[in-house]
Write a protein that holds these residues in place. Structure first.
Motif, short mmCIF file in Angstrom:
data_model
loop_
_atom_site.label_atom_id
_atom_site.label_comp_id
_atom_site.label_asym_id
_atom_site.label_seq_id
_atom_site.Cartn_x
_atom_site.Cartn_y
_atom_site.Cartn_z
N THR A 314 0.73 -1.13 -0.10
CA THR A 314 0.17 -0.04 -0.02
C THR A 314 0.69 1.24 -0.17
O THR A 314 0.97 1.89 -1.01
CB THR A 314 -1.00 -0.25 1.21
N ASP A 505 -4.23 -3.75 1.02
CA ASP A 505 -4.38 -4.53 0.02
C ASP A 505 -4.22 -6.13 0.14
O ASP A 505 -4.64 -6.94 -0.74
CB ASP A 505 -3.15 -4.33 -0.94
N MET A 522 -6.30 -1.71 -2.50
CA MET A 522 -5.53 -1.47 -3.79
C MET A 522 -5.72 -2.60 -4.68
O MET A 522 -5.24 -3.86 -4.34
CB MET A 522 -4.18 -1.33 -3.12
N ASP A 541 -3.17 -0.47 -9.35
CA ASP A 541 -2.11 -0.32 -8.14
C ASP A 541 -1.36 1.01 -7.96
O ASP A 541 -0.25 1.09 -8.13
CB ASP A 541 -1.27 -1.62 -8.42
#
Length: 609
Positions: A314, A505, A522, A541
């Motif tokens: 992240t 994420d 994410m 991303d």
């Protein structure tokens, strides 16, 4: 079939019936033959009956809606002989539902566009020939031909020298991006250049774009964005309307004034403006690579004051990157990397893939390794251009070279070293670390400028690693060594001061994402638990997508409130004019329709960036 489905099916017929009855009644009145009132009554009753069924259904669910005002206005107009006004209101109400449906389709345009881009076939190399196959037939390792204009069907690696991809449907970026051989490419992008070959990494169902499509379909199915959120104000507006109508009748002795007040009060601005603006905001967010799953999430996002971030994947890229090459002999740095990467071509390890990609990014020649022998979990050795190359952990390489101990390790917190020996001598080390995403410092400054008062880190990494990574970023608090349940505690503690957004994420972030006012995941690869638990999914991303998400949410809320305030303000002015006898019921109905169109057009402004 539900009431909502029945309404949708009958809506075109009700509009045609109402319009035909209104026109026929006008013709009869103009011709002076009589019967106009009967025709207008007949045009009103089907719409009123459907509306009453809907009201009863919502009341049984314990909900109280503004549709009751519309029903009262039609009923009062029929009772007091204002059949033309009743027919106009009925047509305008049925037309308002059609306007709402049109606005919903227009507002969902970007989300729908994502679904229409799903590829169904792929062109696969088979020996010296090409074959067209169903997407489900593609397997990891297949070599696919991507023609100009094709949408990448699966995630994969670029097997040609260069590719130019249009990522606008996923990220909102208008300019094509250039990628070089070996680069990882995301499904859903469009080939904007010459044809190239793609080496499939995943089956279609597990690829990024398939995950995005599933999430979009889920968001499309959620009814929260089109729920009549303004019904929370229904009781107050109904009391105001009845008070004005009663006062107008009581003070003037003319019931037609009360009818005019009710007709003007038909609350389409409240019914239409908020949901149309919300769905427009959701669609605009999708255009920017941000999937917001519901209107509730959009509203909550507009009021965020604190941000909790995970670290790995992240705040950082989540993948080891080469940060330093330490020479320890006669082999130059670039040659050290070239020899190591050439040998690593024979290894499936994550670090091996990273070293190979880095060498290719630097355009280093990577010959085929020979006599490769790998010791699982320790290292690998082989020959490159006739030279003996050995790499792996520092202890493993030292033992293979017969050294009593490896040279002193200068790695910092969170760093990993890969030792390299060439021709039986210690040649140096490759230092790797999970680095911060590019532009984090600027992003933090922009977030604070956007009104985020607190930015907090919550990670499972060791405290020394966490502190080393975030040093100088200005976090209000850093919580390290956390289990998934501990991250929930951090989120709940921050909620005491305001609404909290959590960004993560991994699977271990899913509980904290669900606990936050707004959970943001994410990426959308496969069916990750974080994406399922989150309210918002960043389709690419990139952490910087948080900024446009906040901006879109706040602008959407502002536009929705503008539409409601302006629409209700104009309606109240019209009600006052009707109470004073300045507007007759028919004029009130036409005035209300003009207000409806104005507020819907204003709400659709949320589609623009």
């Amino acid at each position: 079939m539900s009431i909502g489905d029945l309404q949708k099916a009958l809506r075109p017929g009700l509009i045609a019936w109402g319009a035909g009855g209104l026109v026929l009644g006008l013709v009869l009145r103009w011709a002076g033959t009589g019967g106009a009132a009967t025709v207008w009554t007949g045009a009103t009753l089907p719409v009123l009956a459907m509306l009453l069924v809907e009201i009863v259904t919502t009341l049984r669910r314990g909900e109280f809606g503004l549709d009751l005002v519309a029903a009262l206005s039609m009923t009062a107009a029929l009772v007091f002989g204002e059949t033309l006004a009743a027919a106009v209101v009925a047509l305008m109400y049925a037309g308002g539902q059609a306007l709402e449906a049109f606005a919903e389709r227009r507002a969902r345009s970007e989300m729908t566009a994502l679904l229409t881009r799903v590829p169904r076939k792929a062109i696969r190399h088979r020996g010296a020939a090409l074959e067209e196959v169903d997407l489900d037939a593609v397997r990891p390792g297949d070599r696919l031909l991507i023609r100009r204009g094709d949408v990448l069907p699966v995630d994969g690696a670029l097997a040609s020298d260069i590719a130019h991809l249009d990522l606008s449907a996923l990220t909102g970026e208008p300019l094509p991006q250039r990628f070089e051989g070996g680069a990882e490419l995301m499904s859903g992008a469009t080939n904007a250049g010459d044809p190239f070959d793609l080496l499939a990494r995943r089956v279609a169902a597990e690829s990024t774009f398939a995950g995005i499509v599933r999430l979009v379909q889920q968001a499309q199915a959620v009814r929260a964005p089109m729920a009549r959120l303004a019904d929370r104000y229904a009781l107050g507006f109904l009391v105001l309307t009845l008070a004005l109508a009663g006062a107008a009748w009581g003070l003037s002795g003319d019931p037609v004034r009360a009818v005019a007040v009710l007709v003007v009060a038909t609350p389409c601005p409240l019914i239409l403006a908020v949901p149309v603006a919300l769905v427009a905001g959701l669609s605009q967010a999708a255009k920017q690579g941000i999937l917001i799953k519901s209107g509730r999430a959009l509203e909550a996002l507009a009021g965020i004051s604190a941000l909790v971030l995970d670290k790995t994947g992240t705040l950082t890229s989540g993948q080891p990157g080469l940060i330093e090459i330490r020479e320890a002999g006669e082999v130059p740095a670039e040659e050290l990397l070239r020899l190591a990467a050439a040998l690593e071509q024979a290894s499936p390890h994550t670090i091996a893939e990273m070293l190979v990609a880095e060498a290719r990014r630097r355009h280093l020649d990577l010959p085929k390794p020979e006599a490769v022998r790998e010791t699982a979990g320790e290292g690998v050795e082989g020959r490159i251009d006739g030279r003996a190359v050995l790499l792996g952990g520092r202890g493993f390489v030292a033992a293979q070279l017969g050294l009593a101990a490896p040279p002193k390790d200068g790695a910092g917190p969170g760093e990993v070293t890969v030792a390299v020996a060439v021709d039986g001598r210690w040649a140096g080390e490759l230092v790797l670390a999970d680095t911060l995403r590019e532009g984090i410092e600027g992003l933090f400054a922009a977030l604070r400028a956007a009104g985020i008062a607190r930015i907090v880190l919550a990670t499972g990494d060791r405290p020394d690693v966490a502190e080393a990574v975030v040093d100088g970023l200005g976090f209000e608090a850093v919580h390290a060594g956390l289990a998934p349940a501990d991250k929930i505690g951090v989120v709940l503690a921050e909620r005491k001061a305001g609404r909290v957004m959590m960004v993560g994420d991994g699977v271990n972030d899913a509980p904290a994402l669900a606990a936050a006012d707004v959970g943001v995941a994410m990426g959308a690869r496969g069916a990750a638990a974080s994406a399922e638990a989150a309210d918002v999914v960043l389709l690419v991303d990139r952490l910087d997508r948080v900024l446009p998400a906040l901006a879109i949410a706040r602008r959407t809320r502002r536009i929705a409130l503008q539409s409601v305030v302006a629409g209700i303000g104009l309606s109240v002015l019209g009600m006052l004019a009707a109470a004073l006898g300045l507007i007759v019921p028919v004029e009130g109905a036409l005035l209300q329709e003009l207000i409806d169109v104005a507020v819907v057009l204003n709400a659709l402004r949320a589609l623009r960036g």
